[in-house]
Design a protein around this motif. Structure first.
Motif, PDB file in Angstrom:
ATOM      1  N   ASN A 141     -14.080   7.581  -3.530  1.00 52.10           N
ATOM      2  CA  ASN A 141     -12.771   7.506  -4.092  1.00 52.10           C
ATOM      3  C   ASN A 141     -11.790   7.549  -2.940  1.00 52.10           C
ATOM      4  N   VAL A 142     -11.304   6.251  -2.758  1.00 48.15           N
ATOM      5  CA  VAL A 142     -10.390   6.022  -1.770  1.00 48.15           C
ATOM      6  C   VAL A 142      -8.971   6.270  -2.200  1.00 48.15           C
ATOM      7  N   MET A 143      -8.251   7.292  -1.981  1.00 49.15           N
ATOM      8  CA  MET A 143      -6.979   7.484  -2.596  1.00 49.15           C
ATOM      9  C   MET A 143      -5.864   6.585  -1.811  1.00 49.15           C
ATOM     10  N   THR A 144      -5.158   5.733  -2.501  1.00 51.79           N
ATOM     11  CA  THR A 144      -4.383   4.947  -2.056  1.00 51.79           C
ATOM     12  C   THR A 144      -2.760   5.269  -2.420  1.00 51.79           C
ATOM     13  N   VAL A 145      -2.734   6.614  -2.648  1.00 54.47           N
ATOM     14  CA  VAL A 145      -1.341   7.250  -2.744  1.00 54.47           C
ATOM     15  C   VAL A 145      -1.641   8.727  -2.646  1.00 54.47           C
ATOM     16  N   ASN A 146      -0.697   9.450  -2.233  1.00 56.29           N
ATOM     17  CA  ASN A 146      -0.877  10.921  -2.327  1.00 56.29           C
ATOM     18  C   ASN A 146      -1.280  11.505  -3.712  1.00 56.29           C
ATOM     19  N   LYS A 161      -9.610   1.906   5.929  1.00 55.60           N
ATOM     20  CA  LYS A 161     -10.458   2.446   5.300  1.00 55.60           C
ATOM     21  C   LYS A 161     -11.436   2.045   4.417  1.00 55.60           C
ATOM     22  N   ILE A 162     -10.894   1.295   3.519  1.00 58.73           N
ATOM     23  CA  ILE A 162     -12.112   1.034   2.543  1.00 58.73           C
ATOM     24  C   ILE A 162     -12.926  -0.048   3.264  1.00 58.73           C
ATOM     25  N   ALA A 163     -12.337  -0.991   4.038  1.00 63.42           N
ATOM     26  CA  ALA A 163     -13.346  -1.744   4.853  1.00 63.42           C
ATOM     27  C   ALA A 163     -14.346  -0.985   5.640  1.00 63.42           C
ATOM     28  N   ALA A 164     -13.900  -0.001   6.258  1.00 60.77           N
ATOM     29  CA  ALA A 164     -14.937   0.883   7.093  1.00 60.77           C
ATOM     30  C   ALA A 164     -15.953   1.537   6.030  1.00 60.77           C
ATOM     31  N   LEU A 165     -15.474   1.796   4.863  1.00 57.88           N
ATOM     32  CA  LEU A 165     -16.339   2.450   4.067  1.00 57.88           C
ATOM     33  C   LEU A 165     -17.579   1.456   3.380  1.00 57.88           C
ATOM     34  N   ARG A 166     -16.918   0.262   3.341  1.00 53.28           N
ATOM     35  CA  ARG A 166     -17.675  -0.640   2.731  1.00 53.28           C
ATOM     36  C   ARG A 166     -19.065  -0.967   3.802  1.00 53.28           C
ATOM     37  N   ALA A 189      -4.690  -4.849  -6.225  1.00 50.49           N
ATOM     38  CA  ALA A 189      -6.444  -4.832  -6.363  1.00 50.49           C
ATOM     39  C   ALA A 189      -7.141  -5.796  -5.829  1.00 50.49           C
ATOM     40  N   ARG A 190      -6.548  -7.032  -5.484  1.00 46.36           N
ATOM     41  CA  ARG A 190      -7.032  -8.283  -4.880  1.00 46.36           C
ATOM     42  C   ARG A 190      -7.393  -7.784  -3.592  1.00 46.36           C
ATOM     43  N   ALA A 191      -6.288  -7.005  -2.974  1.00 48.72           N
ATOM     44  CA  ALA A 191      -6.372  -6.704  -1.324  1.00 48.72           C
ATOM     45  C   ALA A 191      -7.570  -5.719  -1.577  1.00 48.72           C
ATOM     46  N   ALA A 192      -7.657  -4.778  -2.255  1.00 49.85           N
ATOM     47  CA  ALA A 192      -8.668  -3.691  -2.094  1.00 49.85           C
ATOM     48  C   ALA A 192      -9.954  -4.197  -2.537  1.00 49.85           C
ATOM     49  N   VAL A 193     -10.037  -5.390  -3.090  1.00 47.14           N
ATOM     50  CA  VAL A 193     -11.385  -5.994  -3.595  1.00 47.14           C
ATOM     51  C   VAL A 193     -11.879  -6.630  -2.304  1.00 47.14           C
ATOM     52  N   GLU A 194     -10.984  -7.296  -1.589  1.00 44.34           N
ATOM     53  CA  GLU A 194     -11.163  -8.176  -0.532  1.00 44.34           C
ATOM     54  C   GLU A 194     -11.552  -7.378   0.596  1.00 44.34           C
ATOM     55  N   ALA A 195     -11.038  -6.013   0.720  1.00 46.06           N
ATOM     56  CA  ALA A 195     -11.428  -5.122   1.665  1.00 46.06           C
ATOM     57  C   ALA A 195     -12.941  -4.557   1.349  1.00 46.06           C
ATOM     58  N   ALA A 197     -13.611  -2.708  -2.019  1.00 50.34           N
ATOM     59  CA  ALA A 197     -13.840  -1.983  -3.048  1.00 50.34           C
ATOM     60  C   ALA A 197     -14.250  -2.666  -4.341  1.00 50.34           C
ATOM     61  N   ASP A 198     -15.117  -1.912  -4.893  1.00 49.75           N
ATOM     62  CA  ASP A 198     -15.859  -2.461  -6.269  1.00 49.75           C
ATOM     63  C   ASP A 198     -15.397  -1.788  -7.609  1.00 49.75           C
ATOM     64  N   THR A 199     -14.431  -0.739  -7.536  1.00 46.78           N
ATOM     65  CA  THR A 199     -14.090  -0.040  -8.673  1.00 46.78           C
ATOM     66  C   THR A 199     -12.663   0.171  -8.518  1.00 46.78           C
ATOM     67  N   LEU A 200     -11.976  -0.166  -9.752  1.00 46.20           N
ATOM     68  CA  LEU A 200     -10.452   0.022  -9.744  1.00 46.20           C
ATOM     69  C   LEU A 200     -10.093   0.708 -10.626  1.00 46.20           C
ATOM     70  N   VAL A 201      -9.157   1.968 -10.275  1.00 44.26           N
ATOM     71  CA  VAL A 201      -8.607   2.816 -10.936  1.00 44.26           C
ATOM     72  C   VAL A 201      -7.081   2.320 -11.292  1.00 44.26           C
ATOM     73  N   ALA A 202      -6.698   2.401 -12.633  1.00 44.54           N
ATOM     74  CA  ALA A 202      -5.241   2.102 -12.787  1.00 44.54           C
ATOM     75  C   ALA A 202      -4.754   2.764 -13.722  1.00 44.54           C
ATOM     76  N   GLY A 203      -3.831   3.346 -13.737  1.00 42.50           N
ATOM     77  CA  GLY A 203      -3.028   4.046 -14.653  1.00 42.50           C
ATOM     78  C   GLY A 203      -1.878   3.162 -15.196  1.00 42.50           C
ATOM     79  N   THR A 204      -0.833   3.363 -14.291  1.00 42.50           N
ATOM     80  CA  THR A 204       0.437   2.496 -14.926  1.00 42.50           C
ATOM     81  C   THR A 204       0.397   1.199 -15.080  1.00 42.50           C
TER      82      THR A 204
END
Ligand code: DX5
Ligand code: ZN
Length: 224
Positions: A141-146, A161-166, A189-195, A197-204
């Motif tokens: 899980n890459v936290m993209t907020v504190n 960091k997402i790209a390095a983990l990929r 979400a689009r930026a994260a998937v391009e980097a 990521a394959d799993t998106l957590v979204a609350g708000t």
């Protein structure tokens, strides 16, 4: 030319942004709206400056929802509570790198309980912190907020960091979910998937929307 096929992204609504007076209803609503997992943010007021809910709430929800429970523990220490969360119905249990002195042991314990083992990286936590424990990890899980609150702004500085983990995960050659958590909306979400990521957590982005199904669909990359 045909592009290599990536599996569809997983969308995991975070219940933290739901109406807490109607948790079961809110969990069932995202299940019906096409969510893949339910993300459950556990906060202790110590590791993070907020308190949410614990295993008793998970256990109560488990009776109402079939979705895999993706449990994000923002608690320290985490080890004394791993058994409780497993027994309460967690399917994935994610601990933070900083939650204890022996990350590998925590991951072994989670796997030993028959659950998928996850590690969360705070914004300042480097990818190297998981380099030598990848064989014990099923999810990063890459936290993209504190961590600690919903509704914060996506930290674009985490994209490398997402790209390095990929790259690390692809080199490992086995399935490890690469999850991004915090400030996810259709653009981030689009930026994260391009980097990578394959799993998106979204609350708000989901629970503040009038139409949960539309909000979930809007996070998935357009087909084609
Ligand atoms: C933050 C949590 C997140 C949070 C995401 O500490 O780990 O899962 O609920 O919420 P949004 O999508 O509102 O940033
Ligand atoms: Zn979370």
């Amino acid at each position: 030319m045909l592009q290599p096929r990536r599996p569809p992204v997983i969308v995991a609504p975070s219940l933290l942004a739901a109406d807490f007076s109607r948790l079961a209803e809110e969990a069932k609503a995202v299940e019906a709206a096409g969510a893949d997992w339910l993300h459950l943010d556990v906060m202790d007021g110590h590791f993070v400056p907020n308190i949410s809910f614990g295993p008793l709430v998970l256990r109560a929800l488990r009776r109402h929802v079939r979705l895999p429970f993706d449990v994000h523990l923002m608690i320290a220490p985490a080890d004394p509570f791993l058994d409780d969360f497993a027994a309460a119905g967690a399917d994935h249990i994610t601990v933070h790198v900083e939650a204890g002195p022996h990350l590998h042991r925590s991951l072994q314990r989670i796997r030993g309980l028959g659950k998928a083992a996850g590690v969360a990286l705070n914004p300042a936590t480097p990818v190297e912190s998981v380099a030598y424990v990848l064989d014990a990890i099923d999810l990063v899980n890459v936290m993209t907020v504190n961590p600690g609150f919903g509704g914060q702004k996506f930290l674009a500085g985490q994209l490398p960091k997402i790209a390095a983990l990929r790259r690390m995960i692809d080199a490992a050659g086995r399935r490890i979910a690469l999850e991004v958590d915090g400030g996810i909306d259709p653009a981030s979400a689009r930026a994260a998937v391009e980097a990578g990521a394959d799993t998106l957590v979204a609350g708000t982005a989901i629970y503040a929307a009038a139409d949960y199904a539309g909000a979930i669909a809007a996070l998935r990359p357009a087909a084609g």
